[in-house]
Design a protein around this motif. Sequence first.
Motif, PDB file in Angstrom:
ATOM      1  N   MET A  21       0.856  -1.183   0.000  1.00  0.00           N
ATOM      2  CA  MET A  21       0.000   0.000   0.000  1.00  0.00           C
ATOM      3  C   MET A  21       0.900   1.243   0.000  1.00  0.00           C
ATOM      4  O   MET A  21       1.796   1.368   0.821  1.00  0.00           O
ATOM      5  N   GLY A  23      -6.767  -9.785  11.817  1.00  0.00           N
ATOM      6  CA  GLY A  23      -5.445  -9.458  11.300  1.00  0.00           C
ATOM      7  C   GLY A  23      -5.611  -8.260  10.396  1.00  0.00           C
ATOM      8  O   GLY A  23      -6.716  -7.979   9.925  1.00  0.00           O
ATOM      9  N   GLY A  24      -4.543  -7.545  10.158  1.00  0.00           N
ATOM     10  CA  GLY A  24      -4.690  -6.391   9.291  1.00  0.00           C
ATOM     11  C   GLY A  24      -3.385  -5.691   9.023  1.00  0.00           C
ATOM     12  O   GLY A  24      -2.366  -5.971   9.677  1.00  0.00           O
ATOM     13  N   THR A  25      -3.432  -4.798   8.066  1.00  0.00           N
ATOM     14  CA  THR A  25      -2.259  -4.001   7.698  1.00  0.00           C
ATOM     15  C   THR A  25      -2.706  -2.563   7.551  1.00  0.00           C
ATOM     16  O   THR A  25      -3.717  -2.300   6.890  1.00  0.00           O
ATOM     17  N   PRO A  42       1.596  -7.057   4.465  1.00  0.00           N
ATOM     18  CA  PRO A  42       1.146  -8.242   5.208  1.00  0.00           C
ATOM     19  C   PRO A  42       2.176  -9.356   5.166  1.00  0.00           C
ATOM     20  O   PRO A  42       2.241 -10.185   6.091  1.00  0.00           O
ATOM     21  N   PHE A  60      -8.043  -7.349   6.671  1.00  0.00           N
ATOM     22  CA  PHE A  60      -8.339  -5.951   7.038  1.00  0.00           C
ATOM     23  C   PHE A  60      -7.166  -5.085   6.636  1.00  0.00           C
ATOM     24  O   PHE A  60      -5.999  -5.470   6.808  1.00  0.00           O
ATOM     25  N   ALA A  61      -7.458  -3.920   6.095  1.00  0.00           N
ATOM     26  CA  ALA A  61      -6.407  -2.940   5.807  1.00  0.00           C
ATOM     27  C   ALA A  61      -7.004  -1.553   5.940  1.00  0.00           C
ATOM     28  O   ALA A  61      -8.211  -1.358   5.743  1.00  0.00           O
ATOM     29  N   ALA A 114      -6.392   0.329  -3.067  1.00  0.00           N
ATOM     30  CA  ALA A 114      -5.175  -0.363  -2.605  1.00  0.00           C
ATOM     31  C   ALA A 114      -5.409  -1.032  -1.250  1.00  0.00           C
ATOM     32  O   ALA A 114      -4.930  -2.150  -1.000  1.00  0.00           O
ATOM     33  N   ALA A 115      -6.164  -0.366  -0.393  1.00  0.00           N
ATOM     34  CA  ALA A 115      -6.456  -0.959   0.923  1.00  0.00           C
ATOM     35  C   ALA A 115      -7.260  -2.245   0.761  1.00  0.00           C
ATOM     36  O   ALA A 115      -7.020  -3.246   1.466  1.00  0.00           O
ATOM     37  N   VAL A 138      -4.892  -4.921  -0.240  1.00  0.00           N
ATOM     38  CA  VAL A 138      -4.069  -5.387   0.883  1.00  0.00           C
ATOM     39  C   VAL A 138      -4.904  -6.229   1.845  1.00  0.00           C
ATOM     40  O   VAL A 138      -4.426  -7.239   2.387  1.00  0.00           O
ATOM     41  N   ARG A 182      -5.044  -9.549   0.348  1.00  0.00           N
ATOM     42  CA  ARG A 182      -3.748 -10.238   0.529  1.00  0.00           C
ATOM     43  C   ARG A 182      -3.594 -10.711   1.968  1.00  0.00           C
ATOM     44  O   ARG A 182      -3.070 -11.803   2.236  1.00  0.00           O
TER      45      ARG A 182
END
Lengths: 469, 499
Positions: free
Chosen positions: A1, A50-52, A126, B77-78, B90-91, B94, B97
Amino acid sequence: MSVHPDPGVEQVVDVALAAARRLGCDDAVVVVTDEGSTNLRWAANEQTTGGTTSERSASVAVVRDVAGGRAVGSLTRAVASRDDVERLVADAVRELDGAEAAEDGAALVVGPVHDDFAEAAPPVTPEALAGTARTLGELFARARGEDRELFGFAEHTVTTTWTATSAGTRHRVVEPYGTVELNGKSHARSRSAWAGAGARDVGAHVDLHALDAEVRQGLTWQARRVDVAPGRHDVVLPPSATADLLGYWLLSAEARAAAEGRSAFSRPGGRTRVGERLTPQPLTVRDDPAHPVLATSDVVSATSTDEVASVFDSGLAVPGTRYLDEGVLRALPSTRHTAALADVPVAPWAGNVLVDVTGGAGGTTDLLAGLGDGLLLTCLWYVRTVDEQTLLLTGLTRDGVYVVRGGEVVGATTNFRFNDSPAAMLSRVAGAGASQVCLARELGDWLPRTAAPALHVRDFHLSSVSEAS
Amino acid sequence: MPGSRGVDADFLALPLDALVDAALQEARDAGATYAAVRVQRSRDRVVRVRDRAVEGVHDTVRVGVSVRVVLDGAWGFAATGDLTPEAARAAATVAVRGARVARPLVHRPVELADAPVEQGTWVSPYDVDPFDVPAAEQAAVLVGWCGDVLATGGTHADALVHSVKEQKLYADLAGTRTVQQRVRVQPEVTAVVVADDGRADTMRSLTAPSARGWEHVVAPGGCTAEAPTLAPLAAEKLAAPSVEPGRYDLVIDPTQLWLTVHESVAHATELDRAFGYEAAYAGTSFATPDGLGTRRYGSDLMTVTGDRTEPHGLSSLGWDDEGVPAQRWDIVRDGRHVGYQLDRAMAAERGERSNGCAYADEPLHAPLQRMPNVSLAADPAGPASLEALVAGVEDGILVVGDRSWSIDMQRFNFQFTAQRFHRIRSGRLDGMLRDVAYQASTPDFWSRLAAVGGPGTWSLQGALNCGKGQPGQAAPVSHGCPAVVVTDVSVLNTEEEGR
């Protein structure tokens, strides 16, 4: 990102400082922070979340000379464009309307100028935890096969901070750090054990198999139950528990409260205890921005003023301080302003807590032999201050209280509520291991950078039994 | 309860449609079975005054777009602070991903309970937006409170006001799209008294945080009225006798009881905790699902509700962060445990509908199951006043205002202290006590609930910073309570405990 390719940090700083000048400010401090983070969370051998994430924020403190000193207005905002920066400064200047002189007002510090100031922040994806996830998958499969459940959390974060001031400071620091917590339960959740670790790169430096082995050892020790009554017991605190207690100790030591008679670091009559020997043990509590694993910024980057930070100190060097130096209290966390109020040396806190005892050697299990009969506590939890002046804390044990007889673990007992003071406890330290990087179970959530030894403490006050298991 | 205001124009002027469309399209194209976009802006201002000087003013705005997906049964989650359609897309990528990275960890695919498709706007009721009040004007109010403390015997005075405005858009693939705006404030003033012998104590105001505007901060009966009373109370406490440890009947004021309800009931009846989803961090709960409907939680006098609709409740809202509308339901009825707090994933595990307990505190955080306003009901026929409850106690202690709190990881063993403890003898107050803490096990404590005050003793208390989850989140929550009598509770002497 992608993380805010436009505007670059140098442009944010230039626009902000120019806007502050244009709007009649005498000084300005700009702190830009990019934080990238990725995490995994699991329970009962399953991923749960979970997340980024990535985020840029900019803080601006604008300073104007007024009657009696210097007034300051400070704001923090997300910024994604030049217009955002202009608005941020204009809003901060509006905060100055009618503001009186700040009590900590001072000339800004001339801090360092870094050649890499304009460089972007390293990205976080991630995949930084992909290896961790693969290993966890293996551990989950094994745990299912052994009728165990694993719970936990892993996080990798990179924080990049740029500090710029109208006095010329241009400082950039990148702080990567992460933590892993692994909790295992078995026998219908009647047994529970925990292990945790912190590292600059969790994926590369944390051995999950070793953490799992530690957890399995704890669950095995819990096969035999031994009744122990509450009361005062000789205990061994592993590094995680030591860090929780002495982390609280340092966080309660700020200079101004001590000088005002409010804390365990106060002497009657408006003076601090700096200079006093607090323990016969050569015990040291310090911070160090240059620690090889627990490194933090070597300058102050304050976005607002509170008990331990002053906007006017931004750019001030953080040299690392020995607060308790081989048993003698030498300094208290302070700003230039609060240090002057308390008549103590200026000691900006670096954000990590390092505890060691000169001559300490070995780890937790090595200390058990010297304990003789007593208890090995694993974790301290829900720790809260009961009395500021004595630094009496209360809290619970969790995830393993082991009974030690003749220097060896012979079984496990119930959890307990404790009521004890790390200030008083300093004088009851009877032995120590070597300091090691560790994760404080409770404080680790927001104070993850700690190193501490296992400690043998006499007469630790376990006030009552907890039914929790 | 919707307010009369609209959502601020500058939030609605953000490119909300473009962000939602970009992220949802990307998630849909990637095969997500659930995708939700949240655009959130949260503003916090903290003004602090120490003695008569402004110690600090800081105003922070966090903004971001987050995307939450379920793909192949795994959560992803992003979130990003960049509010452009490209960043939102993009989020979403991600997040997808991330779900793929987590796929090896999923043994039982994520399922979500059905929820109605909702569309609408909700704004909490308040009179004066605290962010319309200049910081200098806010600071002047706090300086006044500190002045009152110092003029009435305080050695030092601390004051703060924390103001929050939270704006959210939520949209998901099912077609739900909601927008809401909430405001809350927390005023506080503390007197510090240092005696000649060096002993010190503090006394903090009892005015509760509220989902109201600036009008709550300057309300005549709030901190403005309390400030001059605090230093004399602290001095009286310093001069009071130290408590004799033992077992006492306690009359507990709502200003303290809310925190006991919060720790021993509200957290204990979160279903994610009971299942073990918080086991590694905040812990689990003794209130496991096998006892629902039959478990005796307390005496027959105990009725507790979960409520997202309470007027001015800190946890009141229009919809939660999964688009589920605000509701009210029973958690404990006539002393028995009858309900849990649920989000859509937890509800699916029980084959139920969510009661709207998903909440994310910040733009970059994923929603967790978080508590609604959890309140202990007054007894309609109960004593009309605190004094009437005190009158019914022969030998006990009145407990007022929260201070320290701690409870174990299954919500059994707790210990609380308070701002003030007053000795009760023969139904009348007989001076203050110091060094008091009370300690109990949750089921035992609530089984000793012997009297519950009437509606006139009930008040809404709470906090802005209830912690839970990893990464950690801080949620606002209110708890309404009447004054109560709890008999035969263990009281400790904290000075002896720490000796």
